[in-house]
Motif scaffolding. Structure first.
Motif, short mmCIF file in Angstrom:
data_model
loop_
_atom_site.label_atom_id
_atom_site.label_comp_id
_atom_site.label_asym_id
_atom_site.label_seq_id
_atom_site.Cartn_x
_atom_site.Cartn_y
_atom_site.Cartn_z
N GLN A 191 0.83 -1.20 0.00
CA GLN A 191 0.00 0.00 0.00
C GLN A 191 0.87 1.25 0.00
N ASP A 192 1.91 1.20 0.83
CA ASP A 192 2.82 2.33 0.94
C ASP A 192 3.51 2.60 -0.40
N GLY A 194 2.12 2.29 -3.14
CA GLY A 194 1.15 2.87 -4.06
C GLY A 194 0.05 1.95 -4.55
N PRO B 83 -2.83 5.23 2.43
CA PRO B 83 -1.37 5.17 2.30
C PRO B 83 -0.90 5.22 0.85
N TYR B 84 -1.66 4.55 -0.06
CA TYR B 84 -1.17 4.48 -1.44
C TYR B 84 -1.22 5.82 -2.16
N THR B 88 4.76 9.25 0.80
CA THR B 88 5.72 8.74 1.78
C THR B 88 6.24 7.39 1.34
N GLY B 89 7.43 7.04 1.79
CA GLY B 89 7.98 5.72 1.54
C GLY B 89 8.49 5.18 2.85
N MET B 90 8.03 3.98 3.21
CA MET B 90 8.35 3.48 4.55
C MET B 90 9.20 2.21 4.46
N PHE B 92 10.15 -0.94 6.63
CA PHE B 92 9.57 -1.62 7.79
C PHE B 92 10.63 -2.31 8.63
N ARG B 157 13.72 -0.31 -2.60
CA ARG B 157 12.34 -0.43 -3.05
C ARG B 157 11.55 0.84 -2.77
N VAL B 158 11.95 1.54 -1.69
CA VAL B 158 11.26 2.77 -1.34
C VAL B 158 11.83 3.95 -2.14
N ASN B 161 10.92 5.02 -5.87
CA ASN B 161 9.68 5.76 -6.14
C ASN B 161 9.81 7.25 -5.86
#
Lengths: 560, 367
Positions: A191-192, A194, B83-84, B88-90, B92, B157-158, B161
Motif C-alpha cells: 500500500q505504501d 502505491g 497510504p497508497y 511517503t515511503g516506509m 519496515f 524499493r522505497v 519511487n
C-alpha cells in the motif's frame, strides 16, 4: 557403513541406560506395526488374492479397470470430489477472508456455523438435505403444492452440495490460519508503495496464501474422496469408490474387489501428498512477524465487505436451517406427511437403541483416551529420543491420517478375523480402530507442543537429580496437558461421529449411534434418525463445553 | 541519473491524538503531538517501547487515522488519504520484502503500480541497485539474501519511487551489532545526499544521536524534549530525558545568589556558578544535573565534594565509580585516567566542571 554401525551401537548403549524408554520404543513399534501396518498390509494382500486365497497378481485390478461400471464409479468419485472441493475452497476462503480481514458484523455467529459441520457426523447434513429435498422433503412438498415442480436431491449434484457444506469448514480453518499468520507489513508495504486494495490482494495476499489454499485443497479433496455417508445416502443409484468398497465386501462378499477399490482410492491421496510436499519444499514462506504494537482493523471498503458478508450469511443460514430441520425431524410424527409433534421417536430410540448410546459413549471415550495418550508417547519418543527407526515411527504415526476410513475399517476386518489375533465382533476392535485412526492428531499436536518446550527444562530436572520417569511425570506430562486435552477431544468427537470404518466393525451386540443413524435413514425411519442425530449432537456439545469449562482449552479441529 | 526528490517537503503534526481500543481498554498511544519536521532533515523519534513513536510514524504513513489533529505533508493536509496516495515511503522493521518475488520485482513493485514503461523500470531499478550496491542480486529471492542485503533492498524499493518523505520504523533492530553501526552510517549518507525529509523511529539512543539532525524524545505518548543530539545530551530537561540519554547525576542544591543570567548555588557547601536563562529566587532548592564525565577526582580543597567509593566498575576506556556523599546520596563519576585507581571504601574528593552544569526546578518523576 562402519560409522553408522557405531552410531547405532552408541544409541543402543545410551538407551540401555534408560530401560523404560527402551521398552516404550519397542512397545510403540509393536503396536504401530500390529494395528497400523498389518491391517493396511492385509488389505493390500487381500487385493491380490482370489476367494480361495490363491495369488492372482493384479487380476482384481485388471477386473476393475476392464469393467465399465467400475470405471464409471471411479469417474464419478473424481468428478464429485473435484466439484465439492472447488465449492468448499471458494466458500471456505471467502469465509476465512471475511473472518480475519474485514470488520464485518456477526463474526461470533459465523464462527459457530463455520465449525458446526466439523463437530457433527459428516453425513448428517446429507440426512438434513433428504428431510428438505427428499421425495417427502419439506421444501419439495411446498414447491409441488404451490409451483408444481420439485427438486429431488438424489444424484451427483446432491452429493456435491452436501459435501461442499461438510468440507468447507476445513478449507475455512486452514486458510483462516494462513490469513491471520500472514505478516501484515507485507500488505502495508504494498500500500505504501502505491498499490490499491484490490491490487494488494492479488499481487501480495493471494500469492502468499496460495500454499495454504493448496494444502486445504489436498485435505478437502482427500476427505471428499473417502466420504462414505453422503454418497451412500444421496447417490440415488450412483456409486462412488468408498461406497462401492463397502458394497463389494459387506454386500456381495467380494473381498478381493472391495480391497482393490480401497487401494485404488488410496492412489490419488498419495499422489497429492507427494505433489504437495514437492510444492511446499519449493516455496514455503517463512516470515518473521514484527507485529506493530497495536494491530488495528482498518475499516473495510463497503464494496468488499458487504458481498463477503452476504456469502457468509448465506452459508450460515444454510447450516442453521439444516441443523434446525434435524432437530424438528425428531419431533414430527411422520416427516413430510404428518407434522404433528410427538415424542415417539425419542421413546423408540431410548427404548430400542439405548445400548448404542451407551456403547458409543464409553467406546469413544476409551478409544479417545488411548489415542491421545499413545499419540503423546510416540510424539515424545520421536522428538526427544534418538534411536534407529525414529523416522519410520514418525511415518507410521502419521499414516492413518492419510488413509481413507473405509480402508482402515476393512483392514481391521481382514486382519483380525483370523489367527493370531481374532477381534472381529468384539468391542475391542472398535475401540482400537478409534485409537489408531485418531492417534495422528494427538501425535502431531504433541510434536508441535514438544518442539515449543525447551529441552533445557528436562535437562534441568535431570541435573537436579531426577531419573527419567520422574522427569517425564513431573515435567513433560504437565507441559503436554494442553496437547493431551486437544488430542482426546478431537479423537472423541471424530470417533463418536465416525461412520466409514466403524460400519465394517459393528455387530448386533456392539452397535454405535452413528451407524444406527445411517441404518435408520437407509430404512426410511427418518424420525428415529433425526432423534438419534439430535442426541448425538447434544452429547458432542456437552463434551466440548465440559472440556472448555474445565480446562479453558479450545480445540483446533485440524492439523496439517 | 538525476534524482528528483530534492524538492523539500516539511511534515507537520498538529495536535495529533491517536487512541486504540474502546471504553475501559482505551489506550492513548499518541497524545496531542505537535511538531513541524523541518524539510530535508533527518529527524528521529526516540523513546522506550510503547512510547508512541511507531504509532506517530504510522499516522504519517497513513496506516493509522488519528482521532484528532492534522497531518500536513508539504502544503497538503493528508488526513483521510489512504497510504497508497501519500508521498511517503516506509522501510519496515522486518523489511516486509515480498517473498514470492525476485529482488528486481520487489524494487519494481511501486514503479509497476505507477505504470512506468518497462524501459523506465529497468533504468530506475538499475539506479537503485547501484545506489544500494546490490548489483547482481536482482534475480535472487529475498530468502537468499543476508539481513543487511535485505535491508538494502527494502530501502531501494522505497527510494526508487522518489518519495517526498522517507519513513524508517526501527530498520536496524534485526541486524547484529556491527552491521547496525555500519548500516546507520549508510542510511545517514544516503539521506544527506538525497536531502529527503526523513523520519526515523528507534529506541536506541546511541543510534539516534549518531544520525539525527534533530531528535524528538517521546515518553508515554507525548513529546518529552526536542533538540539536536548535543542539546539533549548536554541539557536534558527532565529526569526521564537525562536517564534515557544516558546516566546522569541529579543532586539538590540551594540558590544563594541571583544575578543576570547567572546564579550561584551551594551544593554540599561547594559554591558553584551556573549560567541560566530561567528565573530563580534566593533560597530556592533546585536540581543540579551533570553527566558522569563532568566530574573528576581532585585533591581535597575548598570547592570539592567529599565522599566514599561505594562501587568500582572497569568499563575499558573508563572506570565508573559510584561515590556516596556524606548525606547518603550517590554520584556517578566516570574516570578516564587509568592511573587513579581507587578501591572500595576509599575516601575521595571530586570536583564538578562548572561549565557543563545544568540546573532545573526540582520535580518529581511522574508515577
Amino acid at each position: 557403513m562402519k560409522t553408522m554401525g557405531l552410531q547405532v551401537l552408541k544409541e543402543f548403549k545410551h538407551l540401555a541406560k534408560e530401560p523404560v524408554v527402551f521398552g516404550l520404543i519397542l512397545l510403540c513399534f509393536g503396536l504401530l506395526f500390529w494395528f497400523v501396518i498389518y491391517p493396511l498390509f492385509s488389505v493390500l494382500k487381500t487385493s491380490v488374492l482370489d476367494d480361495a486365497g490363491n495369488f492372482i497378481g493384479l487380476g482384481n485390478y485388471v477386473r476393475f479397470f476392464g469393467n465399465p461400471y467400475f470405471r464409471e464409479v471411479l469417474y464419478n468419485t473424481l468428478f464429485i470430489s473435484g466439484l465439492a472441493t472447488m465449492g468448499a475452497l471458494i466458500l471456505g476462503t471467502i469465509f476465512a477472508y471475511g473472518m480475519t480481514r474485514t470488520d464485518m458484523p456477526g463474526k461470533t455467529l459465523f464462527m459457530i456455523t463455520g465449525i458446526l459441520p466439523m463437530i457433527t457426523p459428516p453425513f448428517i447434513n446429507a440426512f438434513a438435505f433428504i428431510l428438505l429435498f427428499g421425495r417427502v422433503g419439506l421444501i419439495n412438498n411446498f414447491l409441488s403444492k404451490h409451483f408444481g415442480f420439485t427438486y429431488i436431491i438424489y444424484g451427483w449434484h446432491g452429493i456435491v452440495i452436501s459435501q461442499t457444506i461438510t468440507t468447507f469448514p476445513l478449507a475455512y480453518l486452514i486458510t483462516a490460519a494462513a490469513f491471520s499468520g500472514l505478516d501484515r507489513s507485507m500488505e502495508d508495504s504494498a500500500q505504501d508503495l502505491g498499490a490499491r486494495d484490490f491490487r494488494v490482494f492479488y499481487t501480495i495476499t493471494l500469492p502468499l496464501i496460495t500454499p495454504a489454499i493448496l494444502t486445504a485443497a489436498l485435505l478437502v479433496f482427500m476427505t471428499n474422496l473417502s466420504a462414505f455417508g453422503a454418497p451412500a445416502l444421496l447417490g440415488g443409484g450412483l456409486s462412488v469408490l468408498a461406497v462401492e468398497s463397502v458394497m463389494q465386501t459387506l454386500g456381495v462378499m467380494d473381498w478381493g474387489m472391495g480391497t482393490t477399490i480401497c487401494i485404488i482410492l488410496l492412489i490419488p491421496s498419495f499422489m497429492l501428498f507427494y505433489f504437495q510436499s514437492v510444492y511446499r519444499a519449493k516455496r514455503s514462506y517463512v516470515t518473521i512477524t514484527g507485529a506493530p504494537a497495536f494491530a488495528e482493523m482498518r475499516p473495510t471498503p463497503g464494496k468488499v465487505k458487504w458481498p463477503i458478508f452476504g456469502v457468509c450469511c448465506s452459508i450460515s443460514l444454510a447450516v442453521v436451517v439444516l441443523y434446525v430441520v434435524i432437530i424438528l425431524g425428531g419431533f414430527a410424527k411422520v416427516w413430510g406427511v404428518d407434522g404433528s409433534l410427538t415424542l415417539n421417536h425419542y421413546r423408540l430410540v431410548f427404548g430400542n437403541t439405548w445400548r448404542s448410546i451407551v456403547n458409543s459413549l464409553w467406546m469413544a471415550s476409551f478409544g479417545a483416551f488411548l489415542a491421545a495418550f499413545l499419540g503423546l508417547v510416540i510424539a515424545y519418543l520421536v522428538v526427544r529420543k534418538s534411536f534407529l527407526g525414529r523416522k519410520l515411527m514418525d511415518f507410521m504415526g502419521t499414516l492413518p491420517y492419510a488413509v481413507p476410513g473405509t480402508m482402515m475399517g476393512l483392514g481391521f476386518v481382514v486382519a483380525f478375523n483370523r489367527p493370531p489375533l481374532i477381534l472381529t465382533g468384539t468391542a475391542a476392535i472398535i475401540i482400537l480402530d478409534y485409537t489408531f485412526r485418531r492417534m495422528p492428531f494427538g501425535f502431531r499436536t504433541g510434536i508441535s507442543n514438544l518442539k515449543q518446550v525447551d529441552i533445557s527444562m528436562e535437562e534441568a530436572s535431570a541435573d537436579l537429580g531426577a531419573r527419567w520417569f520422574f522427569t517425564f511425570r513431573r515435567i513433560v506430562l504437565p507441559l503436554l496437558k494442553p496437547a493431551f486435552i486437544a488430542g482426546i477431544t478431537y479423537a472423541f468427537i471424530r470417533a463418536i461421529t465416525e461412520l466409514t470404518s466403524t460400519i465394517f466393525l459393528v455387530t448386533p451386540r456392539w452397535r454405535v449411534m452413528s451407524v444406527d443413524i445411517y441404518n435408520f435413514v437407509e430404512a426410511g425411519s427418518l424420525g428415529a434418525a433425526a432423534a438419534m442425530s439430535t442426541i448425538l449432537m447434544v452429547v458432542v456439545i456437552i463434551w466440548l463445553s465440559l472440556i472448555y469449562r474445565g480446562t479453558g482449552v479450545t480445540v483446533t479441529m485440524f492439523r496439517m | 541519473m538525476h534524482h528528483a526528490s530534492r524538492e523539500h517537503t516539511p511534515v507537520e503534526l498538529r495536535n495529533v491524538t491517536k487512541k486504540f481500543g474502546r471504553g475501559k481498554q482505551e489506550v492513548i498511544a499518541v497524545r496531542e503531538f505537535s511538531f513541524q519536521f523541518p524539510s530535508g532533515k533527518m529527524i528521529t523519534l526516540l523513546g522506550p517501547s510503547g512510547c508512541g513513536k511507531t504509532t506517530a510514524l504510522r499516522c504519517i504513513a497513513g496506516f493509522y487515522e488519528p482521532e484528532e489533529g492534522d497531518i500536513i505533508i508539504g502544503d497538503r493536509r493528508v488526513n483521510g488519504i489512504p497510504p497508497y496516495n501519500r508521498p511517503t515511503g516506509m522501510v519496515f522493521q522486518n523489511y516486509a520484502l515480498f517473498p514470492h518475488m525476485t529482488i528486481f520485482e520487489n524494487i519494481a513493485y511501486g514503479l509497476r503500480v505507477r505504470k512506468f514503461s518497462s524501459r523506465e523500470i529497468q533504468e530506475k531499478v538499475k539506479w537503485a541497485l547501484d545506489l544500494l550496491q546490490l548489483n547482481g542480486m536482482e534475480g535472487r529471492s529475498p530468502s537468499q539474501l543476508s539481513g543487511g542485503q535485505q535491508q538494502r533492498v527494502a530501502i531501494a524499493r522505497v527510494l526508487v519511487n522518489e518519495p517526498q518523505v522517507l519513513l524508517f520504523d526501527e530498520p536496524l533492530s534485526n541486524l547484529d551489532a556491527k552491521l547496525r553501526v555500519y548500516m546507520r552510517g549508510e542510511i545517514r549518507r544516503l539521506q544527506e545526499n538525497l536531502e529527503t525529509t526523513t523520519i526515523y523511529v528507534t529506541h536506541d539512543q546511541e543510534e539516534a544521536m549518531s544520525i539525527s539532525d534533530i531528535m524528538v524524545l517521546m515518553h508515554q505518548g507525548t513529546i518529552e524534549q526536542i533538540g539536536t543530539p548535543l542539546e539533549i545530551y548536554k541539557h536534558p530537561r527532565t529526569e526521564f530525558s537525562a536517564e534515557f540519554i544516558g546516566l546522569t547525576n541529579f543532586l539538590n542544591a540551594r540558590i544563594i545568589e541571583v544575578t543576570e543570567n547567572q546564579v550561584k548555588l551551594s551544593l554540599y557547601g561547594v559554591e558553584l556558578r551556573v549560567q541560566t536563562a530561567d528565573q530563580f529566587e534566593i533560597g530556592e532548592t533546585v536540581q543540579v544535573v551533570f553527566r558522569p564525565e563532568m566530574i573528576h577526582f581532585s585533591e581535597p580543597k575548598a570547592n570539592t565534594i567529599e565522599g566514599k567509593v561505594l562501587e568500582v566498575a572497569y568499563l575499558g576506556p573508563i572506570t565508573r565509580y559510584t561515590i556516596e556523599t556524606e548525606d547518603g546520596n550517590t554520584i556517578i563519576l566516570d574516570d578516564q585516567n587509568p592511573k587513579t585507581l581507587h578501591q572500595r571504601g576509599d575516601k575521595v574528593s571530586s570536583e564538578i566542571d562548572e561549565d557543563s552544569l545544568h540546573i532545573q526546578r526540582s520535580q518529581k518523576e511522574p508515577g
